[in-house]
Design a protein around this motif. Structure first.
Motif, PDB file in Angstrom:
ATOM      1  N   GLU A 278      13.987   6.713   9.742  1.00  0.00           N
ATOM      2  CA  GLU A 278      13.850   8.030  11.322  1.00  0.00           C
ATOM      3  C   GLU A 278      13.514   7.568  12.110  1.00  0.00           C
ATOM      4  OE1 GLU A 278      12.538  11.129   8.967  1.00  0.00           O
ATOM      5  OE2 GLU A 278      14.477  11.597   8.207  1.00  0.00           O
ATOM      6  N   GLY A 279      14.216   7.687  13.691  1.00  0.00           N
ATOM      7  CA  GLY A 279      13.738   7.047  14.944  1.00  0.00           C
ATOM      8  C   GLY A 279      13.755   5.969  15.101  1.00  0.00           C
ATOM      9  N   GLY A 280      14.441   5.111  14.382  1.00  0.00           N
ATOM     10  CA  GLY A 280      14.560   3.776  14.643  1.00  0.00           C
ATOM     11  C   GLY A 280      13.587   2.216  13.838  1.00  0.00           C
ATOM     12  N   GLN A 281      12.416   3.188  13.424  1.00  0.00           N
ATOM     13  CA  GLN A 281      11.056   2.742  13.017  1.00  0.00           C
ATOM     14  C   GLN A 281      11.778   1.730  11.620  1.00  0.00           C
ATOM     15  OE1 GLN A 281       8.090   2.047  13.993  1.00  0.00           O
ATOM     16  NE2 GLN A 281       8.281   0.172  12.216  1.00  0.00           N
ATOM     17  N   GLU A 282      11.500   0.419  11.123  1.00  0.00           N
ATOM     18  CA  GLU A 282      11.867  -0.506  10.139  1.00  0.00           C
ATOM     19  C   GLU A 282      10.360  -0.931   9.391  1.00  0.00           C
ATOM     20  OE1 GLU A 282      13.332  -5.104  10.118  1.00  0.00           O
ATOM     21  OE2 GLU A 282      14.823  -3.723  10.023  1.00  0.00           O
ATOM     22  N   LEU A 283       9.831  -0.438   8.014  1.00  0.00           N
ATOM     23  CA  LEU A 283       9.598  -0.499   7.449  1.00  0.00           C
ATOM     24  C   LEU A 283       9.554  -1.954   6.922  1.00  0.00           C
ATOM     25  CD1 LEU A 283       7.459   2.526   6.987  1.00  0.00           C
ATOM     26  CD2 LEU A 283       6.664   1.158   7.749  1.00  0.00           C
ATOM     27  N   LEU A 284       8.508  -3.030   5.890  1.00  0.00           N
ATOM     28  CA  LEU A 284       8.360  -3.426   4.365  1.00  0.00           C
ATOM     29  C   LEU A 284       7.634  -2.856   4.154  1.00  0.00           C
ATOM     30  CD1 LEU A 284       9.809  -5.926   3.924  1.00  0.00           C
ATOM     31  CD2 LEU A 284       7.677  -7.118   4.798  1.00  0.00           C
ATOM     32  N   VAL A 285       7.742  -2.265   2.390  1.00  0.00           N
ATOM     33  CA  VAL A 285       7.940  -1.796   1.419  1.00  0.00           C
ATOM     34  C   VAL A 285       7.676  -2.782   0.179  1.00  0.00           C
ATOM     35  CG1 VAL A 285       7.552  -0.039   0.153  1.00  0.00           C
ATOM     36  CG2 VAL A 285       8.237   0.227   2.211  1.00  0.00           C
ATOM     37  N   ARG A 286       7.019  -2.943  -0.305  1.00  0.00           N
ATOM     38  CA  ARG A 286       6.322  -3.333  -1.714  1.00  0.00           C
ATOM     39  C   ARG A 286       6.450  -2.307  -3.333  1.00  0.00           C
ATOM     40  NH1 ARG A 286       5.962  -9.569  -3.218  1.00  0.00           N
ATOM     41  NH2 ARG A 286       6.499 -10.602  -0.878  1.00  0.00           N
ATOM     42  N   GLN A 287       6.750  -2.768  -4.043  1.00  0.00           N
ATOM     43  CA  GLN A 287       6.637  -1.724  -5.011  1.00  0.00           C
ATOM     44  C   GLN A 287       7.165  -2.111  -6.286  1.00  0.00           C
ATOM     45  OE1 GLN A 287       9.757   1.257  -4.671  1.00  0.00           O
ATOM     46  NE2 GLN A 287       9.058   2.158  -3.154  1.00  0.00           N
ATOM     47  N   PRO A 288       6.195  -2.202  -7.693  1.00  0.00           N
ATOM     48  CA  PRO A 288       5.904  -2.419  -8.550  1.00  0.00           C
ATOM     49  C   PRO A 288       7.776  -2.215  -9.224  1.00  0.00           C
ATOM     50  CG  PRO A 288       4.543  -1.121  -8.591  1.00  0.00           C
ATOM     51  CD  PRO A 288       5.284  -0.946  -7.510  1.00  0.00           C
TER      52      PRO A 288
ATOM     53  N   ARG B  50       0.688  -0.992  -0.103  1.00  0.00           N
ATOM     54  CA  ARG B  50       0.267   0.065  -0.403  1.00  0.00           C
ATOM     55  C   ARG B  50       0.734   1.247  -0.035  1.00  0.00           C
ATOM     56  NH1 ARG B  50      -5.161  -1.284   0.522  1.00  0.00           N
ATOM     57  NH2 ARG B  50      -5.105  -3.362  -0.546  1.00  0.00           N
ATOM     58  N   PHE B  51       2.347   0.982  -0.051  1.00  0.00           N
ATOM     59  CA  PHE B  51       3.000   2.563   0.026  1.00  0.00           C
ATOM     60  C   PHE B  51       3.238   2.169  -1.529  1.00  0.00           C
ATOM     61  CE2 PHE B  51       4.272   0.069   4.281  1.00  0.00           C
ATOM     62  CZ  PHE B  51       3.952   1.683   4.829  1.00  0.00           C
ATOM     63  N   ALA B  52       3.395   4.173  -1.750  1.00  0.00           N
ATOM     64  CA  ALA B  52       3.715   4.739  -3.263  1.00  0.00           C
ATOM     65  C   ALA B  52       4.721   5.863  -2.497  1.00  0.00           C
ATOM     66  CB  ALA B  52       2.468   4.583  -3.825  1.00  0.00           C
ATOM     67  N   PRO B  53       5.375   6.376  -3.337  1.00  0.00           N
ATOM     68  CA  PRO B  53       5.825   7.739  -3.673  1.00  0.00           C
ATOM     69  C   PRO B  53       4.818   8.375  -3.401  1.00  0.00           C
ATOM     70  CG  PRO B  53       6.812   5.997  -5.618  1.00  0.00           C
ATOM     71  CD  PRO B  53       5.625   5.462  -5.348  1.00  0.00           C
ATOM     72  N   GLY B  54       5.154   9.322  -2.858  1.00  0.00           N
ATOM     73  CA  GLY B  54       4.205  10.176  -2.243  1.00  0.00           C
ATOM     74  C   GLY B  54       3.431   9.578  -1.282  1.00  0.00           C
ATOM     75  N   GLY B  55       1.750  10.221  -1.227  1.00  0.00           N
ATOM     76  CA  GLY B  55       1.502   9.758   0.707  1.00  0.00           C
ATOM     77  C   GLY B  55       0.578  10.869   1.264  1.00  0.00           C
ATOM     78  N   ILE B  56      -0.150  10.801   1.765  1.00  0.00           N
ATOM     79  CA  ILE B  56      -0.013  11.480   2.908  1.00  0.00           C
ATOM     80  C   ILE B  56       0.914  11.681   3.924  1.00  0.00           C
ATOM     81  CG2 ILE B  56      -1.617  12.440   4.884  1.00  0.00           C
ATOM     82  CD1 ILE B  56      -4.133  12.196   2.185  1.00  0.00           C
ATOM     83  N   ASN B  57       0.813  10.017   4.777  1.00  0.00           N
ATOM     84  CA  ASN B  57       1.750  10.252   5.506  1.00  0.00           C
ATOM     85  C   ASN B  57       3.457   9.139   4.829  1.00  0.00           C
ATOM     86  OD1 ASN B  57      -0.044  10.081   8.081  1.00  0.00           O
ATOM     87  ND2 ASN B  57      -1.523   8.806   6.579  1.00  0.00           N
ATOM     88  N   GLU B  58       4.313  10.195   5.393  1.00  0.00           N
ATOM     89  CA  GLU B  58       5.087  10.093   4.480  1.00  0.00           C
ATOM     90  C   GLU B  58       6.841   9.417   5.296  1.00  0.00           C
ATOM     91  OE1 GLU B  58       6.913  13.372   2.541  1.00  0.00           O
ATOM     92  OE2 GLU B  58       5.664  12.592   0.315  1.00  0.00           O
ATOM     93  N   PHE B  59       7.569   8.508   5.090  1.00  0.00           N
ATOM     94  CA  PHE B  59       8.150   7.518   5.815  1.00  0.00           C
ATOM     95  C   PHE B  59       9.886   7.647   5.060  1.00  0.00           C
ATOM     96  CE2 PHE B  59       4.797   5.737   7.315  1.00  0.00           C
ATOM     97  CZ  PHE B  59       5.224   5.847   8.555  1.00  0.00           C
ATOM     98  N   THR B  60      10.504   8.190   5.269  1.00  0.00           N
ATOM     99  CA  THR B  60      11.840   7.962   4.845  1.00  0.00           C
ATOM    100  C   THR B  60      12.614   7.125   5.273  1.00  0.00           C
ATOM    101  OG1 THR B  60      11.793  10.488   4.426  1.00  0.00           O
ATOM    102  CG2 THR B  60      13.917   9.653   3.881  1.00  0.00           C
ATOM    103  N   GLY B  61      13.502   6.851   4.163  1.00  0.00           N
ATOM    104  CA  GLY B  61      14.173   5.724   5.413  1.00  0.00           C
ATOM    105  C   GLY B  61      15.283   4.771   4.234  1.00  0.00           C
ATOM    106  N   GLU B  62      16.123   4.006   4.941  1.00  0.00           N
ATOM    107  CA  GLU B  62      17.192   3.590   3.898  1.00  0.00           C
ATOM    108  C   GLU B  62      17.075   2.291   3.841  1.00  0.00           C
ATOM    109  OE1 GLU B  62      21.601   2.818   4.805  1.00  0.00           O
ATOM    110  OE2 GLU B  62      21.528   4.547   5.285  1.00  0.00           O
TER     111      GLU B  62
END
Length: 352
Positions: free
Chosen positions: A318-328, A288-300
């Motif tokens: 940032e803040g130590g949060q780890e996210l799993l993201v799927r992109q086309p 459900r993540f995509a470039p842009g979007g209202i709630n933004e997360f920046t990460g390495e």
């Protein structure tokens, strides 16, 4: 053999009411209740030790519950022996008679019911045709592939027009491609016969492919019963959210209507009517993540995996949060160490 949903003999509603079972100090079933409609395929999904197979054994008659009852078509079968329950079963290990031919294996339940030879021949022929094994009547199980043996087991389970079909992880021994083929075949056959079915699995993808509804079990209790879409999109709690599909689960407090405050001070805009001050869980599916979007997360990017149609990225934010993201999967696979920004809209976030 009947065709058409819910028509003809067989196929009945199943009702499980307050079923409890203990093995010593272990609570295998904690007063479980559920209803399976006539012609429905309900999958019971859960990890090892969740109680799903014990529940199936209670329905089949191989275990006696300490409390509660089981009815099929309105008739109480709780105390009936397995042979009198008129239930078809398919097991992971097939349970075929190795010394009997395919025809004799499928005919066995009819012979036990004293069906005439001509009728046995007709029904066996129909059942084998349904599972695409016409012409294999004379073969022994050892002369068949794993998938063919599973088809024989399925034919044997449906040949006597059971009121209920129970499938206990029947594809666990098959390779992935064959397992996926058999899933679709079983679903087509179940719909054609309109046969009330319980399917047991620990494979979440299998459950989503096969089911009308899913019951998620853990520690002897049902956590949620819902359609496949609702289980995935609107899980009831942390366990369901984490067990079904890949997930990002955060916890916070509703600081205002439509706003969740996370422990790191970040605030997420969400589509929720939870009251301010409520402790909530937040589910964000990776796709459900995509470039842009209202709630933004920046990460390495700390890990990047190519999956054919998509990239699976693990981000250290940032803040130590780890996210799993799927992109086309467009262009080259992003390199580890790259910093990216992704966003997710409020309506794509589930609050529970």
């Amino acid at each position: 053999m009947r065709t058409g949903k819910g028509s003809g003999e067989g196929s009945a509603e199943l009702l499980i009411e307050g079923v409890a079972k203990r093995f010593g100090d272990v609570v295998a079933l904690d007063h479980v209740s559920l209803q399976v409609a006539q012609g429905e395929l309900l999958t019971i999904l859960g990890p090892s030790g969740s109680g799903k197979t014990t529940l199936l054994k209670v329905v089949a008659g191989f275990e006696t519950p300490d409390a509660g009852r089981v009815t099929v078509g309105g008739a109480d079968i709780t105390s009936l022996p397995p042979a009198r329950r008129d239930i078809g079963m398919v097991f992971q290990n097939y349970a075929l008679f190795p010394h009997l031919s395919v025809k004799a294996n499928v005919a066995f339940p009819l012979e036990m019911r004293n069906v005439g030879k001509a009728e046995i021949d007709r029904r066996v022929g129909e059942a084998l045709a349904m599972v695409e094994l016409a012409g294999y009547e004379a073969r022994l199980p050892k002369q068949l592939s794993g998938g063919q043996q599973q088809r024989v087991a399925l034919a044997r389970a449906i040949v006597f027009n059971p009121r209920l079909l129970l499938l206990d992880e029947p594809f666990g021994a098959l390779d992935r491609k064959l397992r996926e083929t058999m899933q679709l075949e079983v679903r087509r056959l179940q719909r054609r016969l309109g046969l009330t079915t319980i399917f047991i699995t620990h494979d979440q993808e299998e459950a989503l492919v096969l089911s009308d509804r899913i019951a998620v079990m853990n520690k002897g209790a049902i956590q949620q019963i819902a359609t496949t879409t609702e289980i995935y999109e609107r899980p009831a709690n942390d366990f369901v959210a984490d067990f079904v599909g890949e997930s990002n689960i955060l916890h916070g407090t509703m600081s205002a209507p439509g706003l969740v405050a996370l422990p790191d001070g970040r605030k997420l805009m969400v589509d929720s009517e939870a009251a301010p001050g409520a402790r909530v869980g937040v589910l964000m599916r990776p796709e459900r993540f995509a470039p842009g979007g209202i709630n933004e997360f920046t990460g390495e990017i700390v890990e990047a995996v190519y999956l054919g149609t998509s990239f699976k990225l693990r981000l250290a934010c940032e803040g130590g949060q780890e996210l799993l993201v799927r992109q086309p999967a467009r262009g080259p696979l992003p390199a580890a160490g790259t910093t990216i920004t992704v966003g997710i809209d409020p309506e794509a976030i589930h609050v529970f």
